[in-house]
Write a protein that holds these residues in place. Structure first.
Motif, PDB file in Angstrom:
ATOM      1  N   VAL A 141      13.530  18.826 -16.637  1.00 20.13           N
ATOM      2  CA  VAL A 141      14.213  17.851 -15.809  1.00 20.13           C
ATOM      3  C   VAL A 141      14.253  18.393 -14.455  1.00 20.13           C
ATOM      4  O   VAL A 141      14.709  19.632 -14.272  1.00 20.13           O
ATOM      5  CB  VAL A 141      15.516  17.492 -16.206  1.00 20.13           C
ATOM      6  N   GLU A 142      13.842  17.644 -13.320  1.00 24.63           N
ATOM      7  CA  GLU A 142      13.631  18.102 -11.911  1.00 24.63           C
ATOM      8  C   GLU A 142      14.638  17.165 -11.218  1.00 24.63           C
ATOM      9  O   GLU A 142      14.311  15.872 -11.310  1.00 24.63           O
ATOM     10  CB  GLU A 142      12.262  18.272 -11.646  1.00 24.63           C
ATOM     11  N   GLY A 143      15.527  17.658 -10.260  1.00 26.45           N
ATOM     12  CA  GLY A 143      16.348  16.864  -9.445  1.00 26.45           C
ATOM     13  C   GLY A 143      17.597  16.574 -10.095  1.00 26.45           C
ATOM     14  O   GLY A 143      17.695  16.771 -11.584  1.00 26.45           O
ATOM     15  N   PRO A 144      18.358  15.847  -9.306  1.00 22.33           N
ATOM     16  CA  PRO A 144      18.446  15.668  -7.903  1.00 22.33           C
ATOM     17  C   PRO A 144      18.822  17.034  -7.264  1.00 22.33           C
ATOM     18  O   PRO A 144      18.559  17.824  -7.816  1.00 22.33           O
ATOM     19  CB  PRO A 144      19.573  14.676  -8.032  1.00 22.33           C
ATOM     20  N   TRP A 199      16.934  22.202  -9.686  1.00 23.54           N
ATOM     21  CA  TRP A 199      17.399  21.438  -8.288  1.00 23.54           C
ATOM     22  C   TRP A 199      16.582  21.210  -7.190  1.00 23.54           C
ATOM     23  O   TRP A 199      15.539  22.008  -6.850  1.00 23.54           O
ATOM     24  CB  TRP A 199      18.778  22.018  -7.886  1.00 23.54           C
ATOM     25  N   LEU A 200      16.590  19.974  -6.567  1.00 30.06           N
ATOM     26  CA  LEU A 200      15.602  19.800  -5.491  1.00 30.06           C
ATOM     27  C   LEU A 200      16.202  19.771  -4.232  1.00 30.06           C
ATOM     28  O   LEU A 200      17.359  19.410  -4.235  1.00 30.06           O
ATOM     29  CB  LEU A 200      14.831  18.267  -5.589  1.00 30.06           C
ATOM     30  N   GLU A 240       6.484  14.147  -2.021  1.00 30.55           N
ATOM     31  CA  GLU A 240       7.412  14.755  -1.320  1.00 30.55           C
ATOM     32  C   GLU A 240       8.843  14.510  -1.632  1.00 30.55           C
ATOM     33  O   GLU A 240       9.078  13.448  -2.161  1.00 30.55           O
ATOM     34  CB  GLU A 240       7.102  14.562  -0.001  1.00 30.55           C
ATOM     35  N   VAL A 241       9.714  15.350  -1.639  1.00 32.03           N
ATOM     36  CA  VAL A 241      11.235  15.067  -1.805  1.00 32.03           C
ATOM     37  C   VAL A 241      12.002  14.894  -0.554  1.00 32.03           C
ATOM     38  O   VAL A 241      11.768  15.955   0.249  1.00 32.03           O
ATOM     39  CB  VAL A 241      11.765  16.291  -2.616  1.00 32.03           C
TER      40      VAL A 241
END
Length: 210
Positions: free
Chosen positions: A76-79, A110-111, A125-126
């Motif tokens: 899991v990536e983000g938020p 975390w992003l 892109e974030v």
């Protein structure tokens, strides 16, 4: 980049599938619930999900994340980490809104503003876009002029800022200073409701129009 939108939970939250057409490698964005429906949609399209991406920590966007991550064995990536308090409060959010019990969640990554995430060989892109929540992020795919904006911006409206640590001024800045400059032709997938373009909202959205 191809995508499909799956409205999930009683909140009709737009869970998105993003995938690379040739390899069918994919990501799931904001799996708020209805995990079996999401898995069926993945199987029907022959996708190979590599990760789950989260825009923010509200229950209707993350409620199915832990179960889906276990079923697919993906990270899991983000938020952004300022939403950790929302993810820690998932048990309370479940009780408050009548969702199935879900434990607190910590993403694998975390992003931050300027980070990138991959879907197959494609790169998004974030952008850190606080206001609706302090750790909200948006995902931008420049080659296809596509943005996944969670609950920052909607067709004809904007995200609520009356939740804990919401900030109306920050939300307006996120939209006008980070999203609109990407270009009027960008199509965006909001967290709820129909797709729109930044140009349409810049011209006609009563909250953020020029």
């Amino acid at each position: 980049m191809e995508y499909a939108i799956l409205p999930v939970t009683p909140f009709e939250q737009n869970c998105s599938l993003l995938w690379e057409p040739e390899s069918r490698r994919a990501a799931v964005v904001d799996p708020g619930g209805d995990v079996e429906e999401i898995l069926a949609a993945i199987a029907a399209r022959g996708l190979r999900v590599e990760k789950i991406l989260l825009t923010h920590g509200h229950i209707d966007h993350v409620g199915g994340t832990a179960a889906l991550a276990r079923r697919l064995s993906v990270p899991v990536e983000g938020p952004q980490r300022e939403d950790a308090f929302w993810l820690n409060a998932l048990p309370e959010q479940c009780r408050m809104f009548g969702f199935p019990d879900t434990a607190a969640l910590k993403p694998d990554r975390w992003l931050e503003e300027g980070d990138t995430v991959t879907v197959g060989d494609e790169t998004l892109e974030v952008l850190h876009t606080p206001g609706h929540t302090p750790g909200h992020v948006c995902f931008i795919h420049r080659p296809s002029r596509l943005a996944i904006v969670g609950d920052v911006l909607f067709a004809g409206s904007i995200g609520r800022t009356d939740f804990p640590r919401g900030d109306h001024a920050a939300l307006i800045r996120s939209i006008r200073a980070k999203l609109f400059p990407l270009g009027d032709d960008y199509v965006f997938i909001p967290g709820h409701g129909p797709l729109s373009t930044f140009g349409a909202e810049r011209r006609g959205n009563p909250f953020v129009a020029d």
